[in-house]
Design an enzyme around this catalytic site. Structure first.
Site, PDB file in Angstrom:
ATOM      1  N   GLY A  72      -9.833   6.982  -5.350  1.00  0.00           N
ATOM      2  CA  GLY A  72      -8.580   6.647  -4.681  1.00  0.00           C
ATOM      3  C   GLY A  72      -8.519   5.176  -4.307  1.00  0.00           C
ATOM      4  CB  THR A  77      -2.063  12.701   3.577  1.00  0.00           C
ATOM      5  OG1 THR A  77      -0.898  11.922   3.852  1.00  0.00           O
ATOM      6  CG2 THR A  77      -1.636  14.054   3.040  1.00  0.00           C
ATOM      7  CB  THR A 127      -0.894  32.181  19.548  1.00  0.00           C
ATOM      8  OG1 THR A 127      -1.155  33.563  19.781  1.00  0.00           O
ATOM      9  CG2 THR A 127      -0.936  31.916  18.047  1.00  0.00           C
ATOM     10  N   GLY A 167       1.298   4.993  -0.021  1.00  0.00           N
ATOM     11  CA  GLY A 167       0.539   6.197   0.264  1.00  0.00           C
ATOM     12  C   GLY A 167       1.279   7.463  -0.100  1.00  0.00           C
ATOM     13  CG  ASN A 168      -0.798  11.107  -0.620  1.00  0.00           C
ATOM     14  OD1 ASN A 168      -0.609  11.374  -1.792  1.00  0.00           O
ATOM     15  ND2 ASN A 168      -2.006  10.884  -0.129  1.00  0.00           N
ATOM     16  CG  ASP A 197      -7.773   6.233   5.417  1.00  0.00           C
ATOM     17  OD1 ASP A 197      -6.961   6.543   6.315  1.00  0.00           O
ATOM     18  OD2 ASP A 197      -7.430   5.623   4.394  1.00  0.00           O
ATOM     19  CG  ASP A 211      -1.701   1.267   1.397  1.00  0.00           C
ATOM     20  OD1 ASP A 211      -1.924   1.959   0.385  1.00  0.00           O
ATOM     21  OD2 ASP A 211      -2.092   1.583   2.539  1.00  0.00           O
ATOM     22  CG  ASP A 218      -6.502   6.139  -0.335  1.00  0.00           C
ATOM     23  OD1 ASP A 218      -7.194   6.273  -1.363  1.00  0.00           O
ATOM     24  OD2 ASP A 218      -6.081   7.110   0.317  1.00  0.00           O
TER      25      ASP A 218
END
Length: 258
Positions: free
Chosen positions: A109, A135, A187, A24-25, A132, A22, A111
């Protein structure tokens, strides 16, 4: 049944070794299966071809499936085609054990597809929402009849932090680790709480909405941020970071048996 399978025996039982990839990015996940039992699992950011080459020196692999959301695939796919008897690269033409009602399957996709197939295999006969958290974060529905209808795509946790920093001149780049109050008192806590709590509200909102529309809905949460988010959600979910790998293994076994 494809004719070139190698035969393996373990304690007198015939077994087949599957290689699941698999890509992925940001990372690649590699797993070896004996039918439905995982015997090896590794993650790599670089050097996928070298890792696959080493695996083939150590294990006699009968069949493999490769799924990728990036385009630079030729080096790995060429090697797999040359060295594994039965190899498939997941695309819109691959035979699937579910029905796909998505209107643009070519752009779907891999995925997302693997996730719903894995979910359907593990919880057959149920309406399932697969979330999922990688990313990007995706929400996908497969119904009790095994029909995949589609879903939605949203920025993932890290992407949200990076966007806050990139599109402003003064906001710092943060990570999810640290204090996450209901209302930020600085912040940093304002950014962290806004990103994390905003995503939690989004996920819980989707789950609440889908629960109203689909009876006995089962929710899978997968992806790199699954366990981080799971503890913060109000709704009941099942976290499984290997759901896509299990789905790819299911697709491979299904095609090998055709």
């Amino acid at each position: 049944m494809h004719p070139y399978k190698y035969l393996h025996y373990f304690c007198g039982k015939l077994i087949l070794v599957n290689l699941i990839i698999d890509r992925g990015n940001t990372i690649s996940k590699i797993s070896l299966y004996e039918k439905d039992e995982e015997i090896l699992y590794q993650i790599t950011e670089n050097g996928l071809l070298a890792l696959v080459t080493d695996l083939l020196k150590t294990y006699k692999i009968d069949q493999a499936i490769y799924s990728s959301v990036v385009s630079d695939n030729f080096d790995v796919t060429h090697y797999l085609k040359e060295n594994i008897p039965f190899f498939i690269e997941l695309d819109e033409k691959t035979s699937l054990p579910i029905k796909v009602a998505y209107k643009t399957p070519k752009t779907l996709g891999k995925d997302r597809l693997a996730g719903v197939i894995g979910a359907n295999y593990l919880q057959r006969g149920k309406n399932i929402l697969v979330i999922d958290a990688g990313t990007a974060i995706t929400y996908d529905l497969i119904d009790f009849e095994g029909i995949y209808w589609g879903g939605n795509i949203s920025p993932g946790l890290q992407m949200r932090f990076k966007a806050m920093n990139h599109y402003t001149s003064k906001l710092p780049l943060l990570t999810p680790e640290g204090d996450i109050p209901a209302m930020g008192y600085s912040t940093e806590t304002a950014i962290r709480s806004g990103v994390v709590n905003g995503l939690i509200y989004e996920i819980d909102g989707y789950i609440n909405d889908f629960n109203k529309k689909y009876a006995n809905l089962f929710i899978f949460l997968t992806g790199g941020d699954a366990f981080f988010l799971a503890a913060k959600l109000k709704n009941s979910i099942f976290a499984d970071t290997k759901l896509l790998i299990k789905g790819l293994n299911r697709i491979l076994n299904y095609n090998a048996d055709l």
